[in-house]
Motif scaffolding. Structure first.
Motif, PDB file in Angstrom:
ATOM      1  N   LEU A  54       0.870  -1.172   0.000  1.00 17.30           N
ATOM      2  CA  LEU A  54       0.000   0.000   0.000  1.00 17.30           C
ATOM      3  C   LEU A  54       0.904   1.218   0.000  1.00 17.30           C
ATOM      4  O   LEU A  54       1.691   1.428   0.918  1.00 17.30           O
ATOM      5  CB  LEU A  54      -0.907   0.015   1.232  1.00 17.30           C
ATOM      6  CG  LEU A  54      -1.815   1.247   1.369  1.00 17.30           C
ATOM      7  CD1 LEU A  54      -2.813   1.325   0.214  1.00 17.30           C
ATOM      8  CD2 LEU A  54      -2.560   1.216   2.711  1.00 17.30           C
ATOM      9  N   GLY A  55       0.828   2.009  -1.060  1.00 17.52           N
ATOM     10  CA  GLY A  55       1.684   3.178  -1.170  1.00 17.52           C
ATOM     11  C   GLY A  55       1.464   3.870  -2.498  1.00 17.52           C
ATOM     12  O   GLY A  55       0.559   3.521  -3.264  1.00 17.52           O
ATOM     13  N   MET A  56       2.290   4.856  -2.771  1.00 20.59           N
ATOM     14  CA  MET A  56       2.142   5.635  -3.990  1.00 20.59           C
ATOM     15  C   MET A  56       3.517   6.048  -4.490  1.00 20.59           C
ATOM     16  O   MET A  56       4.425   6.322  -3.705  1.00 20.59           O
ATOM     17  CB  MET A  56       1.303   6.880  -3.699  1.00 20.59           C
ATOM     18  CG  MET A  56       0.792   7.585  -4.936  1.00 20.59           C
ATOM     19  SD  MET A  56      -0.260   8.973  -4.449  1.00 20.59           S
ATOM     20  CE  MET A  56       0.847  10.331  -4.723  1.00 20.59           C
ATOM     21  N   ALA A  57       3.658   6.064  -5.813  1.00 20.54           N
ATOM     22  CA  ALA A  57       4.939   6.467  -6.404  1.00 20.54           C
ATOM     23  C   ALA A  57       5.182   7.953  -6.173  1.00 20.54           C
ATOM     24  O   ALA A  57       4.246   8.747  -6.075  1.00 20.54           O
ATOM     25  CB  ALA A  57       4.945   6.165  -7.901  1.00 20.54           C
ATOM     26  N   ASN A  58       6.471   8.324  -6.088  1.00 19.68           N
ATOM     27  CA  ASN A  58       6.805   9.740  -6.022  1.00 19.68           C
ATOM     28  C   ASN A  58       7.284  10.220  -7.383  1.00 19.68           C
ATOM     29  O   ASN A  58       7.443   9.432  -8.321  1.00 19.68           O
ATOM     30  CB  ASN A  58       7.841  10.017  -4.923  1.00 19.68           C
ATOM     31  CG  ASN A  58       9.110   9.219  -5.108  1.00 19.68           C
ATOM     32  OD1 ASN A  58       9.626   9.092  -6.213  1.00 19.68           O
ATOM     33  ND2 ASN A  58       9.631   8.668  -4.015  1.00 19.68           N
ATOM     34  N   GLY A  59       7.545  11.509  -7.499  1.00 17.57           N
ATOM     35  CA  GLY A  59       7.891  12.094  -8.783  1.00 17.57           C
ATOM     36  C   GLY A  59       9.168  11.537  -9.373  1.00 17.57           C
ATOM     37  O   GLY A  59       9.241  11.250 -10.575  1.00 17.57           O
ATOM     38  N   GLY A  60      10.189  11.353  -8.535  1.00 18.29           N
ATOM     39  CA  GLY A  60      11.467  10.846  -9.032  1.00 18.29           C
ATOM     40  C   GLY A  60      11.338   9.456  -9.633  1.00 18.29           C
ATOM     41  O   GLY A  60      11.932   9.159 -10.678  1.00 18.29           O
ATOM     42  N   THR A  61      10.545   8.603  -8.980  1.00 23.11           N
ATOM     43  CA  THR A  61      10.343   7.238  -9.481  1.00 23.11           C
ATOM     44  C   THR A  61       9.660   7.248 -10.840  1.00 23.11           C
ATOM     45  O   THR A  61      10.075   6.543 -11.768  1.00 23.11           O
ATOM     46  CB  THR A  61       9.504   6.426  -8.487  1.00 23.11           C
ATOM     47  OG1 THR A  61      10.181   6.384  -7.229  1.00 23.11           O
ATOM     48  CG2 THR A  61       9.280   5.008  -8.984  1.00 23.11           C
ATOM     49  N   PRO A  81       6.167   2.252   0.706  1.00 20.11           N
ATOM     50  CA  PRO A  81       7.242   1.490   0.056  1.00 20.11           C
ATOM     51  C   PRO A  81       8.284   2.357  -0.644  1.00 20.11           C
ATOM     52  O   PRO A  81       9.493   2.179  -0.441  1.00 20.11           O
ATOM     53  CB  PRO A  81       6.489   0.608  -0.950  1.00 20.11           C
ATOM     54  CG  PRO A  81       5.109   0.499  -0.409  1.00 20.11           C
ATOM     55  CD  PRO A  81       4.831   1.798   0.269  1.00 20.11           C
ATOM     56  N   GLY A  82       7.839   3.294  -1.494  1.00 20.95           N
ATOM     57  CA  GLY A  82       8.768   4.059  -2.308  1.00 20.95           C
ATOM     58  C   GLY A  82       9.563   5.097  -1.550  1.00 20.95           C
ATOM     59  O   GLY A  82      10.555   5.620  -2.066  1.00 20.95           O
ATOM     60  N   ASN A  83       9.160   5.398  -0.320  1.00 20.84           N
ATOM     61  CA  ASN A  83       9.851   6.436   0.447  1.00 20.84           C
ATOM     62  C   ASN A  83      10.442   5.889   1.747  1.00 20.84           C
ATOM     63  O   ASN A  83      11.658   5.807   1.890  1.00 20.84           O
ATOM     64  CB  ASN A  83       8.878   7.584   0.730  1.00 20.84           C
ATOM     65  CG  ASN A  83       8.445   8.272  -0.546  1.00 20.84           C
ATOM     66  OD1 ASN A  83       9.210   8.973  -1.185  1.00 20.84           O
ATOM     67  ND2 ASN A  83       7.187   8.069  -0.958  1.00 20.84           N
ATOM     68  N   LEU A  84       9.599   5.481   2.696  1.00 15.99           N
ATOM     69  CA  LEU A  84      10.116   5.015   3.976  1.00 15.99           C
ATOM     70  C   LEU A  84      10.829   3.681   3.859  1.00 15.99           C
ATOM     71  O   LEU A  84      11.893   3.477   4.470  1.00 15.99           O
ATOM     72  CB  LEU A  84       8.981   4.921   4.995  1.00 15.99           C
ATOM     73  CG  LEU A  84       8.269   6.233   5.349  1.00 15.99           C
ATOM     74  CD1 LEU A  84       7.325   6.024   6.525  1.00 15.99           C
ATOM     75  CD2 LEU A  84       9.268   7.335   5.666  1.00 15.99           C
TER      76      LEU A  84
END
Length: 475
Positions: free
Chosen positions: A190-197, A402-405
């Motif tokens: 459960l999460g969301m992609a960030n801009g860099g990804t 997932p994509g950050n922490l």
């Protein structure tokens, strides 16, 4: 034989390159928290924030809360300034690179580390670029003694390290000579992609001709099994594995498994629920393949990577009723990615919706999670071997987005392995480059499990002479 570093030039333990970015912020916070939580640390963690913009780096430094467990400074080094990058590498024990897209900004950072012997980790998912770095700078890293480990974020460490843990468990039970035949991971996130990804994904190079055709001297022919995105062994040692004809059958088996993995499947161990190909499967399959070659999982080893849109519990509960929501999810994902891949329009849309440096609000990060369940199998040597296998499983549960922490935790602990646990690490590879499982392995698993910053649950089990078509999961 690798050269010995001039330790008199080393001034800091970790340099965080790309520290002013969105993920860089979370990596800095994690490193500071890990230093504060370390009870056996005699000296403060010496941390440098690095990047190309001094003003933004100073702002990031001022925003961080530190204690006597950390010393913090700033250094400016543009990705095109080779002199500044070499100076940065010389003063650092380990460099964490968070500045992507790496194909645009990463080459000179890797080059500097390989030249002077500085250990290097990054969060890229750009397998073609990572393979190029190994082919280009492996000779220098071999001489300098650097360990260069890409793909240390959420993208790949959960898959790579969970398969590694399951393999180690089965070998402990059956002996080191056991030949692993298959590996599979099932992801629930459960999460969301960030801009860099997102922007790194849009910069991902795809050489279709390379995937379809092979050149032999002056002639070209179609590959026996086409590549999915890139060579399954793109991350493996170039001379010992990737371009070694002895690995051609191994490569074809891996490529065939990747194509098979793209289709939805009904999985007996999850109550006959539907699983889909995990969106990172084309990347992670190459990481696991490189680990399998380096650590000799087995000559017939193949890998699959699955995603459960409804999670572990509801997939097992609903069984076949997950087919419809699974197909809807796959359709929505396919359409969304198709839109972003439209030339010009996709890039403009990404700039509006998720510009570089943007990401999930801090208020939502802690409510997310990333879980991975891995299984590996080996032949069972009894008279009923046709109906049974020896199996080991590993369940790893991470807290946070997932994509950050999770990415921050994985890459930080990878770097801290190189700072504090060098004497416990597995043997260095022939050219200094390798996967997290190959070069960090059990040390990284231990650091993750013992983390006092964010809890990581790791459960490994072995089941000998178990049904070939398992109907249970072991979490």
């Amino acid at each position: 034989m690798a050269a010995t570093r001039d330790e008199s030039k080393v001034q800091v333990d970790v340099t965080l390159y790309g520290a002013s970015g969105f993920v860089g912020k979370h990596v800095a916070r994690y490193l500071i928290a890990a230093a504060a939580a370390a009870s056996n640390q005699k000296e403060p963690l010496r941390l440098t924030l690095a990047g190309r913009n001094r003003h933004r780096l100073e702002e990031r430094k001022d925003s961080l809360t530190t204690t006597s467990d950390v010393t913090l400074d700033v250094i400016v080094a543009d990705s095109s300034d080779t002199v500044a990058l070499k100076a940065m590498a010389e003063r650092s024990r380990v460099i964490i690179n968070c500045a992507g897209p790496f194909i645009n900004y990463g080459n000179n950072v890797v080059a500097a580390c390989a030249e002077v012997g500085t250990d290097y980790v990054d969060i890229t998912g750009e397998i073609t670029w990572a393979g190029q770095m190994r082919a280009t700078f492996g000779f220098q890293a071999k001489k300098s003694g650097a360990r260069c480990i890409s793909l240390c974020g959420f993208d790949s460490i959960p898959s790579d390290i969970s398969i590694f843990a399951a393999v180690q468990a089965l070998r402990k039970a059956k002996g080191d000579s056991v030949q692993i035949e298959s590996g599979c991971t099932w992801h629930s996130v459960l999460g969301m992609a960030n801009g860099g990804t997102l922007h790194s994904a849009l910069e991902f190079p795809l050489d279709i001709n390379h995937c379809l055709r092979v050149k032999n001297g002056d002639k070209t022919s179609f590959r026996k099994v086409p590549f999915l995105v890139d060579d399954p062994l793109v991350l493996a040692n170039p001379s010992l594995v990737r371009y070694n004809p002895e690995y051609d059958d191994f490569r074809d088996g891996l490529a065939a498994a990747e194509w098979k993995n793209q289709f939805p499947s009904i999985d007996s161990n999850f109550g006959s629920g539907m699983s889909l190909a995990f969106f990172m499967a084309p990347v992670n399959a190459k990481v696991i393949a490189a680990s399998a070659a380096a650590l000799q999982y087995g000559p017939n080893f193949v890998y699959r990577e699955r995603f459960l849109p409804l999670g572990y519990k509801w997939t097992r509960t609903l069984g076949l009723f997950t087919i419809l929501p699974g197909l809807i999810f796959q359709f929505v994902l396919f359409v969304s990615m198709g839109i972003f891949m439209i030339p010009i329009l996709g890039k403009k849309l990404a700039d509006v919706l998720l510009p570089p440096g943007s990401g999930v609000p801090d208020s939502l990060l802690d409510s997310c999670y990333a879980d991975v369940y891995a299984e590996v199998t080996a032949a069972h040597s009894t008279e009923n071997a046709a109906d049974s296998v020896d199996r080991a499983s590993c369940f790893i549960s991470f807290e946070g987005d997932p994509g950050n922490l999770v990415t921050a935790q994985c890459v930080s602990e990878a770097a801290l392995c190189l700072v504090y646990n060098r004497n416990e690490l597995p043997s260095r590879s022939e050219d200094g480059f390798g996967t997290p499982a190959e070069l960090l392995g059990p040390v990284l698993l231990k650091r993750l499990e013992e983390s006092k910053v964010r809890k990581v649950k790791i459960v490994t089990q072995v089941h000998l002479n178990s049904p070939k078509h398992e109907t249970k999961v072991y979490m």
